[in-house]
Design a protein around this motif. Structure first.
Motif, PDB file in Angstrom:
ATOM      1  N   ILE A  26       0.839  -1.202   0.000  1.00  0.00           N
ATOM      2  CA  ILE A  26       0.000   0.000   0.000  1.00  0.00           C
ATOM      3  C   ILE A  26       0.872   1.248   0.000  1.00  0.00           C
ATOM      4  CG2 ILE A  26      -1.762   1.266   1.285  1.00  0.00           C
ATOM      5  CD1 ILE A  26      -2.770  -1.375   2.356  1.00  0.00           C
ATOM      6  N   PHE A  27       1.954   1.214   0.790  1.00  0.00           N
ATOM      7  CA  PHE A  27       2.886   2.338   0.816  1.00  0.00           C
ATOM      8  C   PHE A  27       3.497   2.556  -0.568  1.00  0.00           C
ATOM      9  CE2 PHE A  27       7.517   3.084   0.911  1.00  0.00           C
ATOM     10  CZ  PHE A  27       7.521   4.425   1.263  1.00  0.00           C
ATOM     11  N   TRP A  28       3.925   1.479  -1.215  1.00  0.00           N
ATOM     12  CA  TRP A  28       4.545   1.606  -2.531  1.00  0.00           C
ATOM     13  C   TRP A  28       3.530   2.095  -3.576  1.00  0.00           C
ATOM     14  CZ3 TRP A  28       9.367   1.918  -3.958  1.00  0.00           C
ATOM     15  CH2 TRP A  28       9.686   1.794  -5.310  1.00  0.00           C
ATOM     16  N   TRP A  29       2.310   1.644  -3.440  1.00  0.00           N
ATOM     17  CA  TRP A  29       1.228   2.085  -4.334  1.00  0.00           C
ATOM     18  C   TRP A  29       1.019   3.589  -4.202  1.00  0.00           C
ATOM     19  CZ3 TRP A  29      -0.062  -0.613  -8.202  1.00  0.00           C
ATOM     20  CH2 TRP A  29      -1.306  -0.518  -8.835  1.00  0.00           C
ATOM     21  N   ALA A  30       0.955   4.070  -2.950  1.00  0.00           N
ATOM     22  CA  ALA A  30       0.756   5.504  -2.719  1.00  0.00           C
ATOM     23  C   ALA A  30       1.972   6.306  -3.171  1.00  0.00           C
ATOM     24  CB  ALA A  30       0.480   5.745  -1.236  1.00  0.00           C
ATOM     25  N   LEU A  31       3.166   5.758  -2.950  1.00  0.00           N
ATOM     26  CA  LEU A  31       4.384   6.457  -3.368  1.00  0.00           C
ATOM     27  C   LEU A  31       4.441   6.575  -4.887  1.00  0.00           C
ATOM     28  CD1 LEU A  31       7.030   7.696  -2.238  1.00  0.00           C
ATOM     29  CD2 LEU A  31       8.115   5.471  -2.660  1.00  0.00           C
ATOM     30  N   THR A  32       4.083   5.517  -5.585  1.00  0.00           N
ATOM     31  CA  THR A  32       4.092   5.538  -7.045  1.00  0.00           C
ATOM     32  C   THR A  32       3.105   6.556  -7.591  1.00  0.00           C
ATOM     33  OG1 THR A  32       4.705   3.193  -7.097  1.00  0.00           O
ATOM     34  CG2 THR A  32       3.803   4.108  -9.119  1.00  0.00           C
ATOM     35  N   SER A  33       2.012   6.758  -6.871  1.00  0.00           N
ATOM     36  CA  SER A  33       0.979   7.678  -7.361  1.00  0.00           C
ATOM     37  C   SER A  33       1.437   9.128  -7.400  1.00  0.00           C
ATOM     38  CB  SER A  33      -0.278   7.562  -6.485  1.00  0.00           C
ATOM     39  OG  SER A  33      -0.052   8.097  -5.186  1.00  0.00           O
ATOM     40  N   ILE A  34       2.486   9.468  -6.654  1.00  0.00           N
ATOM     41  CA  ILE A  34       2.982  10.858  -6.664  1.00  0.00           C
ATOM     42  C   ILE A  34       4.331  10.968  -7.367  1.00  0.00           C
ATOM     43  CG2 ILE A  34       1.708  11.521  -4.590  1.00  0.00           C
ATOM     44  CD1 ILE A  34       4.301  11.190  -2.993  1.00  0.00           C
ATOM     45  N   LYS A  35       4.726   9.939  -8.087  1.00  0.00           N
ATOM     46  CA  LYS A  35       5.972   9.979  -8.839  1.00  0.00           C
ATOM     47  C   LYS A  35       5.737  10.503 -10.252  1.00  0.00           C
ATOM     48  CE  LYS A  35       8.487   6.101  -6.709  1.00  0.00           C
ATOM     49  NZ  LYS A  35       9.085   4.773  -6.988  1.00  0.00           N
ATOM     50  N   PRO A  36       6.659  11.280 -10.779  1.00  0.00           N
ATOM     51  CA  PRO A  36       6.595  11.618 -12.211  1.00  0.00           C
ATOM     52  C   PRO A  36       6.974  10.395 -13.038  1.00  0.00           C
ATOM     53  CG  PRO A  36       8.603  12.493 -11.241  1.00  0.00           C
ATOM     54  CD  PRO A  36       7.789  11.943 -10.094  1.00  0.00           C
ATOM     55  N   SER A  37       6.657  10.434 -14.300  1.00  0.00           N
ATOM     56  CA  SER A  37       6.927   9.285 -15.167  1.00  0.00           C
ATOM     57  C   SER A  37       8.396   8.913 -15.193  1.00  0.00           C
ATOM     58  CB  SER A  37       6.447   9.586 -16.592  1.00  0.00           C
ATOM     59  OG  SER A  37       5.053   9.705 -16.626  1.00  0.00           O
ATOM     60  N   PHE A  49      12.839   7.795  -3.013  1.00  0.00           N
ATOM     61  CA  PHE A  49      12.489   9.165  -2.633  1.00  0.00           C
ATOM     62  C   PHE A  49      13.244  10.220  -3.440  1.00  0.00           C
ATOM     63  CE2 PHE A  49      11.952   6.542   1.225  1.00  0.00           C
ATOM     64  CZ  PHE A  49      10.587   6.697   1.400  1.00  0.00           C
ATOM     65  N   ASP A  50      14.070   9.802  -4.363  1.00  0.00           N
ATOM     66  CA  ASP A  50      14.860  10.752  -5.141  1.00  0.00           C
ATOM     67  C   ASP A  50      14.063  11.263  -6.345  1.00  0.00           C
ATOM     68  OD1 ASP A  50      16.893  12.313  -6.047  1.00  0.00           O
ATOM     69  OD2 ASP A  50      18.027  10.672  -6.980  1.00  0.00           O
ATOM     70  N   PHE A  51      13.001  12.011  -6.071  1.00  0.00           N
ATOM     71  CA  PHE A  51      12.182  12.585  -7.132  1.00  0.00           C
ATOM     72  C   PHE A  51      11.397  13.764  -6.561  1.00  0.00           C
ATOM     73  CE2 PHE A  51       9.588   9.376  -5.068  1.00  0.00           C
ATOM     74  CZ  PHE A  51       8.372  10.012  -4.886  1.00  0.00           C
ATOM     75  N   VAL A  52      10.923  14.599  -7.445  1.00  0.00           N
ATOM     76  CA  VAL A  52      10.081  15.731  -7.045  1.00  0.00           C
ATOM     77  C   VAL A  52       8.624  15.272  -7.067  1.00  0.00           C
ATOM     78  CG1 VAL A  52       9.343  18.078  -7.568  1.00  0.00           C
ATOM     79  CG2 VAL A  52      11.720  17.378  -7.992  1.00  0.00           C
ATOM     80  N   PRO A  53       7.940  15.247  -5.913  1.00  0.00           N
ATOM     81  CA  PRO A  53       6.543  14.762  -5.894  1.00  0.00           C
ATOM     82  C   PRO A  53       5.650  15.582  -6.821  1.00  0.00           C
ATOM     83  CG  PRO A  53       7.408  14.970  -3.672  1.00  0.00           C
ATOM     84  CD  PRO A  53       8.413  15.623  -4.574  1.00  0.00           C
ATOM     85  N   THR A  54       4.728  14.918  -7.463  1.00  0.00           N
ATOM     86  CA  THR A  54       3.798  15.577  -8.369  1.00  0.00           C
ATOM     87  C   THR A  54       2.411  14.978  -8.193  1.00  0.00           C
ATOM     88  OG1 THR A  54       3.250  15.945 -10.695  1.00  0.00           O
ATOM     89  CG2 THR A  54       4.439  13.939 -10.180  1.00  0.00           C
ATOM     90  N   GLN A  74       2.832  22.599 -12.994  1.00  0.00           N
ATOM     91  CA  GLN A  74       3.773  22.168 -11.977  1.00  0.00           C
ATOM     92  C   GLN A  74       5.218  22.201 -12.466  1.00  0.00           C
ATOM     93  OE1 GLN A  74       2.651  18.630  -9.840  1.00  0.00           O
ATOM     94  NE2 GLN A  74       0.490  18.951 -10.229  1.00  0.00           N
ATOM     95  N   GLY A  75       5.421  22.711 -13.683  1.00  0.00           N
ATOM     96  CA  GLY A  75       6.777  22.832 -14.177  1.00  0.00           C
ATOM     97  C   GLY A  75       7.439  21.521 -14.490  1.00  0.00           C
ATOM     98  N   ILE A  76       6.660  20.515 -14.805  1.00  0.00           N
ATOM     99  CA  ILE A  76       7.215  19.206 -15.128  1.00  0.00           C
ATOM    100  C   ILE A  76       6.930  18.914 -16.584  1.00  0.00           C
ATOM    101  CG2 ILE A  76       7.126  16.747 -14.612  1.00  0.00           C
ATOM    102  CD1 ILE A  76       6.298  17.471 -11.790  1.00  0.00           C
ATOM    103  N   GLY A  77       7.939  18.804 -17.369  1.00  0.00           N
ATOM    104  CA  GLY A  77       7.755  18.746 -18.812  1.00  0.00           C
ATOM    105  C   GLY A  77       7.432  17.393 -19.362  1.00  0.00           C
TER     106      GLY A  77
END
Length: 302
Positions: A26-37, A49-54, A74-77
């Motif tokens: 569940i934690f990994w599912w939630a973490l993936t949901s705020i990751k950029p592609s 955790f080495d990413f900018v949450p989106t 959000q400035g994410i291209g």
């Protein structure tokens, strides 16, 4: 005999590890949901955790925004549009309607049926209980083909009538969950002494008044526990919804559409999957007091 301090620590550590093991998906599912592609599809390493949450994934699935709009804001291209196909607001609403409707139908029937089985002796009672339990063992796929034919003939497909499509899905979910609801409610009602019924009827109450005003308040914890389980089973059901409906798309069916020929939209899948957990948690929180009482009812004898 008191447990020694080292054993207590070992027990606590083991409990934390077991809970962590079950909660990690569940934690990994939630973490993936705020990751950029770029973080989701990083081929070189597992990105924790080495990413900018989106919140692009939530914006597309829950707000109907396009990925290009969210990327600009959000400035994410990412620069990818076409978010309309992933708008899941309608699917969430349809799942809520169907699950609540199925839960209501199931519990109304289950409470009356369980009371009759618990309080009334009739020929073949034990065989009937075994038959009820046996219905739960049958996999839905075993009756899928004749069920689709029956629904089409009876006009219960949403392609013929949208309202009947909702009703048909509620009914099949109710039938699917009815055996477990009846058996659970019977176990709760069995813990209420029959002397309570007899005392109420001696005082002038009818059988229905005894059931409604005396017995039901005593098993409201059991009703809450059974209703939560029925709701969760209905909310997560996939196969019947996939084959019995076309225009109505519940959340599990909607998530399946994110798997395309060009690839899997893991960010959208994770966002909608994480959001889909919330209604179940809300339902449980609303009835948590009765849920705990209901799940422990009958475990201890006073």
């Amino acid at each position: 005999m008191e447990t020694s301090r080292p054993l207590q620590i070992l027990r606590d550590v083991t409990a934390v590890l077991v809970v962590g093991l079950f909660m990690f998906p569940i934690f990994w599912w939630a973490l993936t949901s705020i990751k950029p592609s770029s973080a989701i599809f990083d081929k070189d390493r597992v990105n924790f955790f080495d990413f900018v949450p989106t919140f692009i994934n939530y914006g597309v699935t829950l707000l109907g925004m396009s990925r290009s709009e969210m990327a600009i804001d959000q400035g994410i291209g990412m620069g990818v549009g076409g978010g309309g196909a992933y708008d899941s607001r309608q699917s969430i609403m349809e799942s809520i309607i169907v699950s609540l409707g199925a839960t209501t139908i199931t519990m109304i029937v289950a409470v009356f049926a369980a009371y009759a089985i618990s309080r009334m002796m009739f020929k073949g009672r034990n065989h009937y209980l075994n038959w009820v339990l046996g219905q739960r063992f049958m996999p839905p796929i075993a009756i899928l083909v004749p069920l689709v034919t029956i629904y089409k003939t009876a006009g219960l497909r949403d392609t013929d009538n949208l309202a009947m499509g909702y009703f048909g899905l509620m009914m099949i979910y109710a039938l699917m969950n009815l055996p477990i609801a009846v058996l659970l409610m019977k176990s709760f009602l069995d813990d209420v002494p029959k002397d309570v019924d007899e005392a109420a009827m001696i005082d002038g109450a009818t059988r229905f008044q005894t059931f409604r005003k005396v017995v039901l308040p005593m098993v409201k914890g059991g009703i809450a526990a059974s209703a939560v389980l029925v709701f969760i089973f209905s909310w997560t059901e996939f196969l019947l919804s996939l084959f019995l409906t076309t225009e109505i798309r519940t959340v599990p069916v909607k998530i399946q559409t994110f798997v395309t020929s060009t690839g899997n939209e893991w960010g959208f899948i994770a966002a909608l999957g994480t959001a889909a957990i919330i209604p179940s948690f809300i339902f449980i929180l609303l009835v948590q007091k009765n849920l705990v009482r209901g799940l422990t009812l009958g475990s201890l004898k006073e």
